[in-house]
Motif scaffolding. Structure first.
Motif, PDB file in Angstrom:
ATOM      1  N   ARG A 110     -10.354 -45.925  14.784  1.00 26.57           N
ATOM      2  CA  ARG A 110     -10.072 -44.847  15.753  1.00 26.57           C
ATOM      3  C   ARG A 110      -9.259 -45.349  16.938  1.00 26.57           C
ATOM      4  O   ARG A 110      -8.606 -44.589  17.632  1.00 26.57           O
ATOM      5  CB  ARG A 110     -11.380 -44.265  16.298  1.00 26.57           C
ATOM      6  CG  ARG A 110     -12.157 -43.539  15.239  1.00 26.57           C
ATOM      7  CD  ARG A 110     -13.357 -42.870  15.867  1.00 26.57           C
ATOM      8  NE  ARG A 110     -14.415 -42.753  14.895  1.00 26.57           N
ATOM      9  CZ  ARG A 110     -15.676 -42.515  15.181  1.00 26.57           C
ATOM     10  NH1 ARG A 110     -16.056 -42.356  16.442  1.00 26.57           N
ATOM     11  NH2 ARG A 110     -16.569 -42.430  14.239  1.00 26.57           N
ATOM     12  N   ASN A 111      -9.316 -46.676  17.180  1.00 26.56           N
ATOM     13  CA  ASN A 111      -8.583 -47.235  18.319  1.00 26.56           C
ATOM     14  C   ASN A 111      -7.146 -47.614  17.948  1.00 26.56           C
ATOM     15  O   ASN A 111      -6.347 -47.977  18.804  1.00 26.56           O
ATOM     16  CB  ASN A 111      -9.334 -48.476  18.834  1.00 26.56           C
ATOM     17  CG  ASN A 111      -8.755 -49.018  20.116  1.00 26.56           C
ATOM     18  OD1 ASN A 111      -8.518 -48.278  21.064  1.00 26.56           O
ATOM     19  ND2 ASN A 111      -8.480 -50.321  20.157  1.00 26.56           N
ATOM     20  N   ASN A 112      -6.822 -47.562  16.655  1.00 25.42           N
ATOM     21  CA  ASN A 112      -5.476 -47.988  16.245  1.00 25.42           C
ATOM     22  C   ASN A 112      -4.434 -47.004  16.791  1.00 25.42           C
ATOM     23  O   ASN A 112      -4.640 -45.788  16.752  1.00 25.42           O
ATOM     24  CB  ASN A 112      -5.400 -48.048  14.709  1.00 25.42           C
ATOM     25  CG  ASN A 112      -4.195 -48.847  14.257  1.00 25.42           C
ATOM     26  OD1 ASN A 112      -4.118 -50.037  14.533  1.00 25.42           O
ATOM     27  ND2 ASN A 112      -3.242 -48.207  13.620  1.00 25.42           N
ATOM     28  N   PRO A 113      -3.294 -47.522  17.281  1.00 26.34           N
ATOM     29  CA  PRO A 113      -2.327 -46.607  17.900  1.00 26.34           C
ATOM     30  C   PRO A 113      -1.691 -45.623  16.928  1.00 26.34           C
ATOM     31  O   PRO A 113      -1.178 -44.598  17.337  1.00 26.34           O
ATOM     32  CB  PRO A 113      -1.268 -47.548  18.478  1.00 26.34           C
ATOM     33  CG  PRO A 113      -1.420 -48.830  17.737  1.00 26.34           C
ATOM     34  CD  PRO A 113      -2.868 -48.925  17.381  1.00 26.34           C
ATOM     35  N   ARG A 114      -1.699 -45.960  15.638  1.00 21.89           N
ATOM     36  CA  ARG A 114      -1.140 -45.033  14.638  1.00 21.89           C
ATOM     37  C   ARG A 114      -2.273 -44.600  13.720  1.00 21.89           C
ATOM     38  O   ARG A 114      -3.056 -45.442  13.265  1.00 21.89           O
ATOM     39  CB  ARG A 114      -0.052 -45.767  13.845  1.00 21.89           C
ATOM     40  CG  ARG A 114       0.666 -44.901  12.859  1.00 21.89           C
ATOM     41  CD  ARG A 114       1.847 -45.646  12.244  1.00 21.89           C
ATOM     42  NE  ARG A 114       2.391 -44.881  11.142  1.00 21.89           N
ATOM     43  CZ  ARG A 114       3.251 -45.363  10.261  1.00 21.89           C
ATOM     44  NH1 ARG A 114       3.690 -46.613  10.371  1.00 21.89           N
ATOM     45  NH2 ARG A 114       3.694 -44.608   9.277  1.00 21.89           N
ATOM     46  N   ASN A 115      -2.370 -43.290  13.452  1.00 23.74           N
ATOM     47  CA  ASN A 115      -3.447 -42.807  12.584  1.00 23.74           C
ATOM     48  C   ASN A 115      -3.038 -42.967  11.131  1.00 23.74           C
ATOM     49  O   ASN A 115      -2.141 -42.264  10.670  1.00 23.74           O
ATOM     50  CB  ASN A 115      -3.733 -41.324  12.853  1.00 23.74           C
ATOM     51  CG  ASN A 115      -4.278 -41.111  14.252  1.00 23.74           C
ATOM     52  OD1 ASN A 115      -4.838 -42.027  14.848  1.00 23.74           O
ATOM     53  ND2 ASN A 115      -4.099 -39.912  14.779  1.00 23.74           N
ATOM     54  N   PRO A 116      -3.670 -43.858  10.390  1.00 23.90           N
ATOM     55  CA  PRO A 116      -3.193 -44.101   9.034  1.00 23.90           C
ATOM     56  C   PRO A 116      -3.723 -43.103   8.016  1.00 23.90           C
ATOM     57  O   PRO A 116      -4.820 -42.557   8.178  1.00 23.90           O
ATOM     58  CB  PRO A 116      -3.722 -45.497   8.729  1.00 23.90           C
ATOM     59  CG  PRO A 116      -4.907 -45.647   9.592  1.00 23.90           C
ATOM     60  CD  PRO A 116      -4.793 -44.721  10.749  1.00 23.90           C
ATOM     61  N   GLN A 117      -2.939 -42.902   6.974  1.00 25.69           N
ATOM     62  CA  GLN A 117      -3.374 -42.151   5.796  1.00 25.69           C
ATOM     63  C   GLN A 117      -3.948 -43.174   4.811  1.00 25.69           C
ATOM     64  O   GLN A 117      -3.528 -44.333   4.807  1.00 25.69           O
ATOM     65  CB  GLN A 117      -2.176 -41.465   5.128  1.00 25.69           C
ATOM     66  CG  GLN A 117      -1.367 -40.576   6.051  1.00 25.69           C
ATOM     67  CD  GLN A 117      -2.175 -39.394   6.534  1.00 25.69           C
ATOM     68  OE1 GLN A 117      -2.831 -38.734   5.754  1.00 25.69           O
ATOM     69  NE2 GLN A 117      -2.155 -39.154   7.842  1.00 25.69           N
ATOM     70  N   VAL A 118      -4.844 -42.704   3.951  1.00 24.81           N
ATOM     71  CA  VAL A 118      -5.431 -43.615   2.954  1.00 24.81           C
ATOM     72  C   VAL A 118      -4.335 -44.270   2.119  1.00 24.81           C
ATOM     73  O   VAL A 118      -4.377 -45.463   1.818  1.00 24.81           O
ATOM     74  CB  VAL A 118      -6.427 -42.853   2.043  1.00 24.81           C
ATOM     75  CG1 VAL A 118      -6.899 -43.723   0.898  1.00 24.81           C
ATOM     76  CG2 VAL A 118      -7.618 -42.365   2.863  1.00 24.81           C
ATOM     77  N   LYS A 119      -3.293 -43.504   1.796  1.00 28.33           N
ATOM     78  CA  LYS A 119      -2.241 -44.074   0.931  1.00 28.33           C
ATOM     79  C   LYS A 119      -1.476 -45.211   1.649  1.00 28.33           C
ATOM     80  O   LYS A 119      -1.043 -46.158   1.024  1.00 28.33           O
ATOM     81  CB  LYS A 119      -1.293 -42.995   0.419  1.00 28.33           C
ATOM     82  CG  LYS A 119      -0.324 -42.442   1.432  1.00 28.33           C
ATOM     83  CD  LYS A 119       0.731 -41.579   0.746  1.00 28.33           C
ATOM     84  CE  LYS A 119       1.737 -40.976   1.697  1.00 28.33           C
ATOM     85  NZ  LYS A 119       2.122 -41.705   2.879  1.00 28.33           N
ATOM     86  N   ASP A 120      -1.341 -45.102   2.973  1.00 26.10           N
ATOM     87  CA  ASP A 120      -0.657 -46.178   3.721  1.00 26.10           C
ATOM     88  C   ASP A 120      -1.452 -47.480   3.598  1.00 26.10           C
ATOM     89  O   ASP A 120      -0.902 -48.558   3.397  1.00 26.10           O
ATOM     90  CB  ASP A 120      -0.555 -45.849   5.222  1.00 26.10           C
ATOM     91  CG  ASP A 120       0.195 -44.556   5.484  1.00 26.10           C
ATOM     92  OD1 ASP A 120       0.964 -44.124   4.611  1.00 26.10           O
ATOM     93  OD2 ASP A 120       0.001 -43.977   6.573  1.00 26.10           O
ATOM     94  N   ILE A 121      -2.757 -47.342   3.770  1.00 23.15           N
ATOM     95  CA  ILE A 121      -3.607 -48.540   3.744  1.00 23.15           C
ATOM     96  C   ILE A 121      -3.679 -49.083   2.314  1.00 23.15           C
ATOM     97  O   ILE A 121      -3.681 -50.294   2.092  1.00 23.15           O
ATOM     98  CB  ILE A 121      -5.026 -48.211   4.271  1.00 23.15           C
ATOM     99  CG1 ILE A 121      -4.931 -47.624   5.679  1.00 23.15           C
ATOM    100  CG2 ILE A 121      -5.919 -49.437   4.280  1.00 23.15           C
ATOM    101  CD1 ILE A 121      -4.359 -48.543   6.713  1.00 23.15           C
ATOM    102  N   ALA A 122      -3.710 -48.165   1.334  1.00 21.96           N
ATOM    103  CA  ALA A 122      -3.740 -48.618  -0.067  1.00 21.96           C
ATOM    104  C   ALA A 122      -2.491 -49.450  -0.370  1.00 21.96           C
ATOM    105  O   ALA A 122      -2.559 -50.460  -1.078  1.00 21.96           O
ATOM    106  CB  ALA A 122      -3.846 -47.416  -0.997  1.00 21.96           C
ATOM    107  N   GLU A 123      -1.352 -49.035   0.177  1.00 24.47           N
ATOM    108  CA  GLU A 123      -0.111 -49.810  -0.054  1.00 24.47           C
ATOM    109  C   GLU A 123      -0.237 -51.218   0.514  1.00 24.47           C
ATOM    110  O   GLU A 123       0.206 -52.193  -0.086  1.00 24.47           O
ATOM    111  CB  GLU A 123       1.075 -49.108   0.620  1.00 24.47           C
ATOM    112  CG  GLU A 123       1.724 -48.081  -0.279  1.00 24.47           C
ATOM    113  CD  GLU A 123       2.771 -47.247   0.460  1.00 24.47           C
ATOM    114  OE1 GLU A 123       3.349 -47.742   1.456  1.00 24.47           O
ATOM    115  OE2 GLU A 123       2.989 -46.095   0.035  1.00 24.47           O
ATOM    116  N   ILE A 124      -0.853 -51.325   1.676  1.00 22.37           N
ATOM    117  CA  ILE A 124      -1.020 -52.665   2.266  1.00 22.37           C
ATOM    118  C   ILE A 124      -1.975 -53.499   1.405  1.00 22.37           C
ATOM    119  O   ILE A 124      -1.707 -54.665   1.114  1.00 22.37           O
ATOM    120  CB  ILE A 124      -1.513 -52.574   3.731  1.00 22.37           C
ATOM    121  CG1 ILE A 124      -0.500 -51.809   4.592  1.00 22.37           C
ATOM    122  CG2 ILE A 124      -1.744 -53.977   4.304  1.00 22.37           C
ATOM    123  CD1 ILE A 124      -0.889 -51.637   6.051  1.00 22.37           C
TER     124      ILE A 124
END
Ligand code: NAD
Length: 383
Positions: free
Chosen positions: A363-377
């Motif tokens: 919740r503190n991250n400056p960009r709100n990620p989508q699950v697919k963004d994190i899955a790519e990482i």
């Protein structure tokens, strides 16, 4: 509303464990909580000697593995209560320090750890006196009001002012035995704390100052401590920077890198420093679009000459500088070995991405990620 608090007395310098005498008196019964490796290599004995000279009695509990689970808390609490300790001293990295601060609180209070970790119970009494002596320079747990214990497959931080240590002794002589790779990964853990606190939504001037200074110190001294573990000045500077970064992240929060690190440690038992180090360049790059100006300041703190660069270019330079630093220290770029060891389950990537997105830290991250963004990482890190 912003708040900043540091009730812990922080002392640093070669031989500063002698300053245990500020907190402990003759006749005290000390539970010395550590890990078995620090006993084996004789580091715990140095602390026992100081306690003996003060006239305190001490007994050791050393059954604490890295990434501790809740069962360890129960065992350690029983030990502290059985010996009737009135003081808890912890010697070690974040793993024993987190167990020790929990046990110092539980030993003076009713209820189980589950009540506090999951059911929001608050302690009625102050904890036993608790002194932290870190032997890694990474987590900053010696100055944080947080304990991270794994339970229900979740790496869960629990916090409260009652967890602050009374004193933290940063003695570089106890850190010379830390091998180069652990020096590097725990040091990058500290770097990750500073960077995530600085770019996080909840940043504030007190923690900004600590974070930027910590980044500068780590850029200068971490490669030195990695190259020559006997360099006491470098060890002390890295220890101070780790404490500063720990304070910054504890009071301003973390973000994407630690949120991804959670499942990696809970399911694959990846050491905390390593999982953060591997994720850090990805997390920084992901956040450029949200906070280019903050990442540009980080580039400056890292020693990059940003003259003539746009914020975006400087932010990219910060990512590259961190990657170069990690390359120099031979930190792995992926966790493919862990993925293979734990079954190379394709479903894990989706599961880890979903869990990361749900983590409170995100919740503190400056960009709100989508699950697919994190899955790519995770795809890039694990495969
Ligand atoms: P650690 O305590 O798990 O120790 C890692 C290894 O280093 C162990 O095998 C230990 O024996 C060895 N070691 C420690 N000091 C040594 C020395 N001087 N010489 C030789 N070997 C030494 O590692 P860590 O990275 O410090 O702690 C990780 C834990 O801290 C994780 O559970 C993480 O979640 C937690 N953590 C807590 C906070 C907090 O605010 N409470 C913050 C970040 C991380």
């Amino acid at each position: 509303m912003k708040r900043f608090l540091l009730p812990t007395e922080v002392i640093s310098g070669p031989g500063c464990i002698q300053e245990l005498k500020r907190f402990i008196k003759e006749g005290d019964k000390v539970a010395l909580i550590t890990d078995s490796f620090l006993v084996k290599i004789g580091v715990a004995e140095k602390v026992e000697e100081v306690l003996k000279n003060i006239g305190a009695t001490s007994q050791i509990f050393d059954d604490i593995p890295p990434n501790p689970h809740a069962e360890v808390v129960g065992k350690c609490r029983a030990f502290v209560e059985d010996i009737g300790a009135n003081v808890v001293v912890c010697l070690g990295g974040g793993s024993p320090m987190d167990v020790a601060k929990v046990v110092a609180m539980l030993a003076n209070n009713e209820g189980t750890w589950e009540d506090y970790q999951w059911n929001m119970k608050q302690p009625a009494n102050p904890p036993l006196t608790y002194i932290a002596i870190p032997t890694t320079s990474g987590t900053g747990s010696e100055v944080t009001k947080t304990a991270v214990i794994i339970d229900r497959n979740t790496k869960k931080g629990t916090g409260g002012d009652f967890f602050f240590a009374k004193g933290a002794l940063l003695d570089p002589e106890l850190m010379v035995s830390l091998p180069p790779m652990l020096t590097a990964t725990t040091g990058i853990d500290a770097m990750t704390h500073a960077i995530e606190a600085y770019v996080g939504k909840n940043n504030q001037p007190f923690t900004d100052a600590l974070a930027l200074e910590a980044i500068g110190i780590l850029a200068k001294y971490l490669p030195r401590a990695f190259s020559n573990g006997d360099d006491l000045l470098a060890r002390e500077q890295v220890a101070i920077a780790a404490a500063m970064a720990g304070l910054a992240m504890d009071q301003s929060g973390l973000g994407i890198v630690h949120s991804m690190s959670g499942p990696l440690s809970s399911y694959y038992d990846v050491p905390h420093g390593l999982s953060n180090a591997v994720g850090l360049p990805y997390g920084m790059a992901y956040n450029i679009i949200a906070v280019p100006e903050r990442l540009a300041r980080i580039a400056e703190a890292l020693g990059v000459d940003i003259t003539g660069l746009s914020d975006r270019e400087a932010a990219q330079a910060a990512v590259e500088t961190v990657m170069d630093m990690m390359d120099d220290m031979q930190i792995p770029k992926d966790l493919n070995d862990y993925f293979m060891k734990y079954g190379a389950d394709e479903g894990d990537i989706e599961k880890f991405a979903e869990e990361s997105c749900k983590m409170f830290l995100m919740r503190n991250n400056p960009r709100n990620p989508q699950v697919k963004d994190i899955a790519e990482i995770f795809e890039a890190i694990l495969k």
